[in-house]
Scaffold this motif. Structure first.
Motif, mmCIF file in Angstrom:
data_model
loop_
_atom_site.group_PDB
_atom_site.id
_atom_site.type_symbol
_atom_site.label_atom_id
_atom_site.label_comp_id
_atom_site.label_asym_id
_atom_site.label_seq_id
_atom_site.Cartn_x
_atom_site.Cartn_y
_atom_site.Cartn_z
ATOM 1 N N VAL A 69 0.837 -1.194 0.000
ATOM 2 C CA VAL A 69 0.000 0.000 0.000
ATOM 3 C C VAL A 69 0.874 1.247 0.000
ATOM 4 C CG1 VAL A 69 -1.736 1.271 1.313
ATOM 5 C CG2 VAL A 69 -1.830 -1.211 1.215
ATOM 6 N N LYS A 70 0.564 2.167 -0.891
ATOM 7 C CA LYS A 70 1.300 3.435 -0.897
ATOM 8 C C LYS A 70 0.695 4.351 0.159
ATOM 9 C CE LYS A 70 2.785 3.281 -5.604
ATOM 10 N NZ LYS A 70 3.438 4.072 -6.592
ATOM 11 N N GLU A 71 1.559 4.958 0.939
ATOM 12 C CA GLU A 71 1.101 5.906 1.951
ATOM 13 C C GLU A 71 2.001 7.132 1.927
ATOM 14 O OE1 GLU A 71 1.896 4.452 6.062
ATOM 15 O OE2 GLU A 71 2.334 2.590 5.054
ATOM 16 N N ARG A 72 1.471 8.209 2.435
ATOM 17 C CA ARG A 72 2.216 9.457 2.455
ATOM 18 C C ARG A 72 3.350 9.366 3.456
ATOM 19 N NH1 ARG A 72 0.427 13.429 5.471
ATOM 20 N NH2 ARG A 72 1.968 15.033 5.491
ATOM 21 N N LEU A 73 4.541 9.704 3.022
ATOM 22 C CA LEU A 73 5.716 9.643 3.876
ATOM 23 C C LEU A 73 5.811 10.936 4.696
ATOM 24 C CD1 LEU A 73 8.222 7.901 4.491
ATOM 25 C CD2 LEU A 73 9.426 9.251 2.785
ATOM 26 N N PRO A 74 5.763 10.841 6.027
ATOM 27 C CA PRO A 74 5.867 12.054 6.845
ATOM 28 C C PRO A 74 7.269 12.655 6.790
ATOM 29 C CG PRO A 74 5.642 10.112 8.242
ATOM 30 C CD PRO A 74 5.561 9.642 6.829
ATOM 31 N N ASP A 75 7.344 13.949 6.992
ATOM 32 C CA ASP A 75 8.636 14.648 6.969
ATOM 33 C C ASP A 75 9.527 14.256 8.148
ATOM 34 O OD1 ASP A 75 7.853 15.973 4.685
ATOM 35 O OD2 ASP A 75 7.028 17.670 5.794
ATOM 36 N N ASN A 76 8.914 13.920 9.267
ATOM 37 C CA ASN A 76 9.669 13.624 10.495
ATOM 38 C C ASN A 76 9.714 12.125 10.792
ATOM 39 O OD1 ASN A 76 6.990 13.295 11.124
ATOM 40 N ND2 ASN A 76 7.153 14.234 13.131
ATOM 41 N N LEU A 77 9.896 11.301 9.789
ATOM 42 C CA LEU A 77 9.838 9.847 9.966
ATOM 43 C C LEU A 77 10.866 9.337 10.977
ATOM 44 C CD1 LEU A 77 8.292 7.388 8.954
ATOM 45 C CD2 LEU A 77 10.074 7.069 7.254
ATOM 46 N N SER A 78 12.044 9.931 10.996
ATOM 47 C CA SER A 78 13.073 9.457 11.929
ATOM 48 C C SER A 78 12.828 9.910 13.371
ATOM 49 C CB SER A 78 14.457 9.925 11.474
ATOM 50 O OG SER A 78 14.514 11.333 11.475
ATOM 51 N N ASP A 79 11.989 10.923 13.573
ATOM 52 C CA ASP A 79 11.695 11.431 14.921
ATOM 53 C C ASP A 79 10.316 11.022 15.429
ATOM 54 O OD1 ASP A 79 14.151 12.771 14.891
ATOM 55 O OD2 ASP A 79 13.253 14.503 13.893
ATOM 56 N N MET A 80 9.467 10.550 14.552
ATOM 57 C CA MET A 80 8.087 10.232 14.902
ATOM 58 C C MET A 80 8.038 9.036 15.853
ATOM 59 S SD MET A 80 5.243 9.083 12.181
ATOM 60 C CE MET A 80 4.890 7.404 12.556
ATOM 61 N N THR A 81 7.227 9.126 16.897
ATOM 62 C CA THR A 81 7.044 8.013 17.825
ATOM 63 C C THR A 81 5.558 7.738 17.985
ATOM 64 O OG1 THR A 81 7.051 9.482 19.747
ATOM 65 C CG2 THR A 81 9.155 8.480 19.128
ATOM 66 N N VAL A 82 5.238 6.508 18.325
ATOM 67 C CA VAL A 82 3.863 6.094 18.605
ATOM 68 C C VAL A 82 3.841 5.580 20.035
ATOM 69 C CG1 VAL A 82 2.002 4.527 17.968
ATOM 70 C CG2 VAL A 82 3.443 5.487 16.185
ATOM 71 N N PRO A 83 2.962 6.115 20.900
ATOM 72 C CA PRO A 83 2.947 5.667 22.295
ATOM 73 C C PRO A 83 2.484 4.215 22.422
ATOM 74 C CG PRO A 83 1.118 7.163 21.865
ATOM 75 C CD PRO A 83 1.966 7.151 20.639
ATOM 76 N N LEU A 84 3.090 3.499 23.353
ATOM 77 C CA LEU A 84 2.734 2.098 23.582
ATOM 78 C C LEU A 84 1.521 2.000 24.487
ATOM 79 C CD1 LEU A 84 6.288 0.675 24.278
ATOM 80 C CD2 LEU A 84 5.123 0.917 22.089
#
Length: 109
Positions: A47-62
């Motif tokens: 699936v193609k999805e939009r690549l965020p600008d901050n991919l290396s800094d982005m976090t998802v809370p557990l």
């Protein structure tokens, strides 16, 4: 999946719905001292999805579920690859007047 959940007590079991979320989980785990298993969705590679600008800094809370669609009639709780299928079903049901809320649990353990 139930075998993994029952065998790895004390380890985070994470199932992202797309590859952007997977990158966020990897960033979160790499910044913490907690062990984790991240189960990537095979269909996520197609699936193609939009690549965020901050991919290396982005976090998802557990351990925090995310509401990915608001609704008032029924709540569906899902994770991983089934999120996309559930959202498609919710769209079809909204055309006949049934509004479904979709929750992505993301963290199974």
């Amino acid at each position: 999946m139930s075998g993994i959940i029952n065998l790895v007590r004390g380890v985070n079991v994470l199932v992202p719905r797309d590859m952007t979320r997977a990158a966020g989980f990897y960033n979160t785990i790499l910044k913490s001292d907690e062990p984790a298993i991240i189960v990537e969705v095979l269909n996520g590679y197609r699936v193609k999805e939009r690549l965020p600008d901050n991919l290396s800094d982005m976090t998802v809370p557990l351990g925090v579920p995310e509401t990915i669609r608001e609704g008032r009639d029924v709540t569906l709780v899902t994770y991983g690859a089934l999120c996309r299928i559930t959202l498609d079903a919710a769209e079809k049901l909204s055309k006949v007047g049934i509004e479904i809320e979709v929750l992505d649990v993301q963290s199974l353990l």
